[in-house]
Design an enzyme around this catalytic site. Structure first.
Site, PDB file in Angstrom:
ATOM      1  N   ASP A 124       4.077  -1.288   6.194  1.00 23.72           N
ATOM      2  CA  ASP A 124       2.862  -1.786   5.537  1.00 23.72           C
ATOM      3  C   ASP A 124       2.085  -2.697   6.478  1.00 23.72           C
ATOM      4  OD1 ASP A 124       3.546  -0.450   3.208  1.00 23.72           O
ATOM      5  OD2 ASP A 124       4.643  -2.175   2.393  1.00 23.72           O
TER       6      ASP A 124
ATOM      7  N   HIS B  66       2.074   4.002   9.381  1.00 19.78           N
ATOM      8  CA  HIS B  66       1.726   3.463   8.067  1.00 19.78           C
ATOM      9  C   HIS B  66       2.506   4.145   6.943  1.00 19.78           C
ATOM     10  CE1 HIS B  66      -0.517   0.684   5.802  1.00 19.78           C
ATOM     11  NE2 HIS B  66      -1.692   0.818   6.389  1.00 19.78           N
TER      12      HIS B  66
END
Length: 429
Positions: free
Chosen positions: A405, A401
């Protein structure tokens, strides 16, 4: 006769030390040229150390699991001629001398005193009995106190031989049953399915297992993992695979689902270059790769390895299938070269028929994505208002992450889904 000293070789890539994983010889063994003496573990692969000479093993320079510096003495071999031992090489680790056991001294014979007392109560207990085979619904005779005692001990009464009237089970019978389990354990005989076990086994975490543990721990500590699971209808691609195998399997080889997945990755990554990337979090640099080097997680006898299908973007289905098979065989037999186990830009992991419904794969750092394949199952699905049986499969994928995204990850997996559900689109340029 002379001594030939073999030092830990420089394996390259700036490696200063390696782990001694396994010896294939011992002191006193006769070895021949090119015989594998030991396996050492680098950060990326297992490497064989062969013998450059014929001779007899004099000493070993380390123990399995020990981390040794490049240039340190690995092994000393007695050879014909002068050998290569130098004055600076005298620090060979000699094995600890084996102490001879002291001769056994017979204990003085002591005459047993005459027994004047009556037998202790324990001697009157029933002899240990083997488990009894009763039907599962058969209720043996026993008092409530005995039943509670058996429950506390974890004993199933239907397995206990009763010595009381009409086969009634007594407290002494429970003691005899436990004694039988202890006797079996001491004698080495196979315990019953309900016998208590107290054996333990300690397994050193060394070699490949230690590297796997370190990499998995590092990946979970450094990357911000998140997973995304999507259901895919693979009926059409499975029909295409069966058709191609029937038509070309005899001449080109059989296709599994993996080459189709590799092709889907290649095509989908064209629109998601941020996922075909490696992240150097120390330098704070993301490198996006045009080439798609797909790591294929492979289980071997020494643990999980990830051989790399290089330039998957330039391979046909059969080329990918052949390379996957070749690399899997090399990994499982310990023959994979170091450069075949490094450099991947994205990883594909699958447990095949054991793939379960959902998994949460761990990233193969410094990559930022790993695609996990679950098993194919037939399920009723509603299509255009009709219930039909379809072949369904989940993709359980993980992403870093810090780089990827959530929306991009979801769109990427959805793109793979569309390609597999309409397999003709895999080949449309």
């Amino acid at each position: 006769m002379g001594t030939h000293v073999i030092k830990m070789p420089d394996i390259g890539e700036g490696i200063a030390e390696v782990e001694l994983a396994q010896w294939h010889v011992k002191v006193g063994d006769l070895v021949v040229e090119d015989q594998v003496l030991a396996d050492v573990m680098t950060d990326k692969a297992m490497v064989d150390i062969p013998s450059p000479v014929h001779g007899k093993v004099l000493s070993l320079g380390g123990q399995p699991g020990e981390v040794m510096a490049v240039g340190s003495i690995l092994i000393s071999i007695e050879v014909e001629g002068a050998g290569n031992l130098k004055a600076s090489d005298h620090l060979v680790k000699e094995p600890a001398p084996i102490k001879e056991a002291a001769p056994a001294v017979a204990a003085p014979k002591v005459e047993a005193a005459p027994v004047l007392e009556s037998k202790p109560a324990a001697a009157c207990r029933p002899a240990p009995q083997a488990p009894v085979a009763r039907d599962a619904d058969e209720r043996p005779l026993a008092s409530p106190a005995v039943r509670k005692h058996a429950l506390d001990l974890g004993i199933q009464l239907r397995l206990v031989q009763g010595s009381g009237p009409a086969g009634r089970i007594l407290h002494e019978d429970l003691d005899a049953y436990l004694a039988q389990g202890t006797q079996n354990a001491r004698s080495g005989s196979a315990p019953s399915g309900y016998a208590q076990r107290h054996d333990e086994e300690q397994i050193p975490v060394i070699g490949m297992r230690r590297k796997i543990a370190q990499r998995m721990q590092e990946a979970t500590q450094r990357a911000a993992h998140f997973s995304y699971v999507e259901e895919i209808d693979v009926t059409a691609v499975e029909e295409l695979r069966a058709h191609l195998n029937e038509k070309h399997g005899a001449t080109r080889g059989k296709l599994t689902l993996l080459p189709f997945l590799v092709r889907a990755l290649v095509v989908a990554l064209r629109d998601f270059p941020q996922i075909n990337a490696r992240y150097d979090d120390e330098a704070q640099v993301i490198t996006r790769h045009g080439a798609v080097h797909v790591g294929v997680a492979t289980q071997s006898d020494v643990g999980l390895m990830v051989p790399v299908v290089r330039h998957a973007e330039a391979r046909s289905l059969w080329d990918s299938a052949a390379e996957i098979a070749r690399l899997a065989t090399a990994a499982r037999t310990g023959k994979a070269a170091r450069d075949e186990l490094s450099g991947s830009t994205i990883t594909l992991t699958s447990l095949g028929a054991l793939g379960g419904i959902v998994s949460t794969p761990v990233l193969n750092l410094p990559e930022v994505a790993i695609v996990g394949v679950n098993k194919i199952v037939e399920r009723p699905m509603v299509i255009k208002g009709q219930i039909v049986v379809r072949k369904m499969m989940n993709l359980s994928s993980s992403f870093d992450h810090r780089v990827v995204d959530g929306m991009d990850a979801a769109l990427f997996i959805q793109a793979i889904r569309g390609l597999l559900e309409q397999p003709a689109s895999l080949f449309v340029e």
